[in-house]
Design an enzyme around this catalytic site. Structure first.
Site, PDB file in Angstrom:
ATOM      1  N   MET A  13       0.869  -1.166   0.000  1.00 44.95           N
ATOM      2  CA  MET A  13       0.000   0.000   0.000  1.00 44.95           C
ATOM      3  C   MET A  13       0.910   1.222   0.000  1.00 44.95           C
ATOM      4  SD  MET A  13      -3.041   1.051  -0.285  1.00 44.95           S
ATOM      5  CE  MET A  13      -4.067  -0.374   0.125  1.00 44.95           C
ATOM      6  N   GLY A  40       3.289  -1.503  -4.936  1.00 48.20           N
ATOM      7  CA  GLY A  40       4.239  -2.607  -4.909  1.00 48.20           C
ATOM      8  C   GLY A  40       4.657  -2.893  -6.337  1.00 48.20           C
ATOM      9  N   ALA A  43       2.676  -5.860  -7.940  1.00 44.23           N
ATOM     10  CA  ALA A  43       1.279  -5.554  -8.226  1.00 44.23           C
ATOM     11  C   ALA A  43       1.155  -4.511  -9.330  1.00 44.23           C
ATOM     12  CB  ALA A  43       0.583  -5.067  -6.959  1.00 44.23           C
ATOM     13  N   GLU A 139      11.725  -6.639  -4.619  1.00 45.38           N
ATOM     14  CA  GLU A 139      11.098  -6.269  -3.347  1.00 45.38           C
ATOM     15  C   GLU A 139      10.657  -7.510  -2.570  1.00 45.38           C
ATOM     16  OE1 GLU A 139       9.422  -1.766  -4.184  1.00 45.38           O
ATOM     17  OE2 GLU A 139       8.028  -3.438  -4.387  1.00 45.38           O
ATOM     18  N   THR A 208      16.896   1.868 -18.665  1.00 46.78           N
ATOM     19  CA  THR A 208      16.038   3.047 -18.739  1.00 46.78           C
ATOM     20  C   THR A 208      16.760   4.218 -18.085  1.00 46.78           C
ATOM     21  OG1 THR A 208      14.919   2.430 -16.671  1.00 46.78           O
ATOM     22  CG2 THR A 208      13.930   1.655 -18.715  1.00 46.78           C
ATOM     23  N   ASP A 230       3.670  12.332 -11.646  1.00 52.05           N
ATOM     24  CA  ASP A 230       4.168  11.424 -10.616  1.00 52.05           C
ATOM     25  C   ASP A 230       4.868  10.276 -11.335  1.00 52.05           C
ATOM     26  OD1 ASP A 230       4.644   9.723  -8.511  1.00 52.05           O
ATOM     27  OD2 ASP A 230       2.569   9.638  -7.802  1.00 52.05           O
ATOM     28  N   GLY A 235       8.600   2.803 -14.226  1.00 48.49           N
ATOM     29  CA  GLY A 235       9.403   1.634 -14.552  1.00 48.49           C
ATOM     30  C   GLY A 235       8.584   0.361 -14.591  1.00 48.49           C
ATOM     31  N   ASP A 236       7.590   0.268 -13.711  1.00 50.22           N
ATOM     32  CA  ASP A 236       6.728  -0.914 -13.694  1.00 50.22           C
ATOM     33  C   ASP A 236       5.884  -0.997 -14.958  1.00 50.22           C
ATOM     34  OD1 ASP A 236       7.694  -1.522 -11.137  1.00 50.22           O
ATOM     35  OD2 ASP A 236       6.164  -0.277 -10.187  1.00 50.22           O
ATOM     36  N   GLY A 271      -0.142   8.617  -8.538  1.00 49.99           N
ATOM     37  CA  GLY A 271      -0.309   7.225  -8.127  1.00 49.99           C
ATOM     38  C   GLY A 271       0.241   6.288  -9.179  1.00 49.99           C
TER      39      GLY A 271
END
Length: 294
Positions: A13, A40, A43, A139, A208, A230, A235-236, A271
């Site tokens: 979270m 995360g 996720a 992680e 990157t 943001d 990267g995700d 976010g």
């Protein structure tokens, strides 16, 4: 065919504070905004891949707490298979994020993510074996990363290693990966000589570099000119988009261009998950910027 992507990684979270500056040691400042976002790296990559059209399964661990309930429900609403997410007898993972001028610094408290063990990965061999591509980040415990890499190798399933947060890795884990996707600072930790590494890991190492775009052995992909709101999750999004295209049979250069566009779209929203685009949005964005989304 819709590619099957399995993500092995963290669920957190995100507790996000936006302010005009970062406080110095011992200093208290007034912030502008506080928000909570599901996140995360694992996720985030799962959500990004699902939004882009992949069939996604998530392997991870959450706590027996309200955050764990919410994190699982968010993925389920995105159409992600969550039956492989376990419950640990500890708190769910949390990331404390400070956003200043659209850039972020992050402190991660792993919680349940560090209860994702090699033994648990061993019980998920079948879902790994059914995948077209696996995404792994750092992680979770390194021994779990190594176990996941071994499972992929044994099942002859390619995996993308996103070495974040940055830390040294064994040569075996790096060599087993089909693709490695560090940012510039992570690459400096993994490799003594980045130019040498680009040659040694040709068609495998993708770096990157933020506003400087993307570098790989075949060349460079320039960054899009966008105003960041943001950068959390950029990267995700890149890794998920890269996985989708590579699992669909695209060459690396084409996959990098597509992933670059997806990440550029994502940073326009607060976010990590809010701005993750659909495939149609990425294609439209590429065309608007004079690129052919093959």
């Amino acid at each position: 065919m819709v590619p099957k992507i399995t993500v092995i990684g963290s669920l957190n979270m995100d507790l996000t504070a936006t302010s005009a500056k970062r406080p110095a040691a011992g200093e208290t400042i007034l912030g502008e905004r506080f928000e909570t976002f599901p996140g995360g790296k694992g996720a985030n990559q799962a959500v990004a891949a699902a939004r882009l059209g992949a069939d996604v399964a998530m392997i991870g661990m959450v706590g027996r707490d309200p955050f764990g309930d919410e994190l699982t429900q968010v993925l389920r609403r995105e159409g992600i298979r969550t039956e492989h997410i376990g419950r640990a007898g500890t708190s769910s993972g949390v990331a404390v994020i400070q956003v200043v001028d659209g850039d972020n610094s992050i402190t991660v408290i792993p919680g349940a993510n560090f209860q994702l063990t090699p033994d648990y990965i061993g019980t998920k061999r079948s879902v790994i074996a059914e995948s077209d591509m696996v995404l792994i980040q750092l992680e979770i415990p390194l021994e779990t990363v190594a176990a996941a890499a071994k499972c992929c190798q044994e099942a002859d399933v390619p995996y993308i290693l996103n070495p974040a947060p940055a830390q040294p890795l064994s040569r075996e884990v790096i060599d087993q990966a089909a693709y490695i996707t560090p940012n510039e600072s992570e690459a400096a930790i993994l490799f003594d000589d980045i130019q040498k590494a680009l040659k040694e890991y040709a068609d495998k190492l993708v770096i990157t570099k933020g506003e400087e775009g993307i570098v790989y052995s075949g060349g460079r992909v320039p960054a899009f000119s966008v105003e960041p709101v943001d950068t959390t999750g950029a990267g995700d999004t890149f890794n998920a988009a890269l996985a989708l295209k590579l699992a669909s049979g695209s060459p690396l250069d084409e996959a990098c261009r597509y992933a670059n566009a997806a990440a550029a779209l994502q940073i326009g929203f607060p976010g990590a998950q809010a701005g993750m685009p659909t495939n149609d949005e990425v294609i439209s964005f590429m065309r608007q910027n004079g690129q052919n989304p093959l």
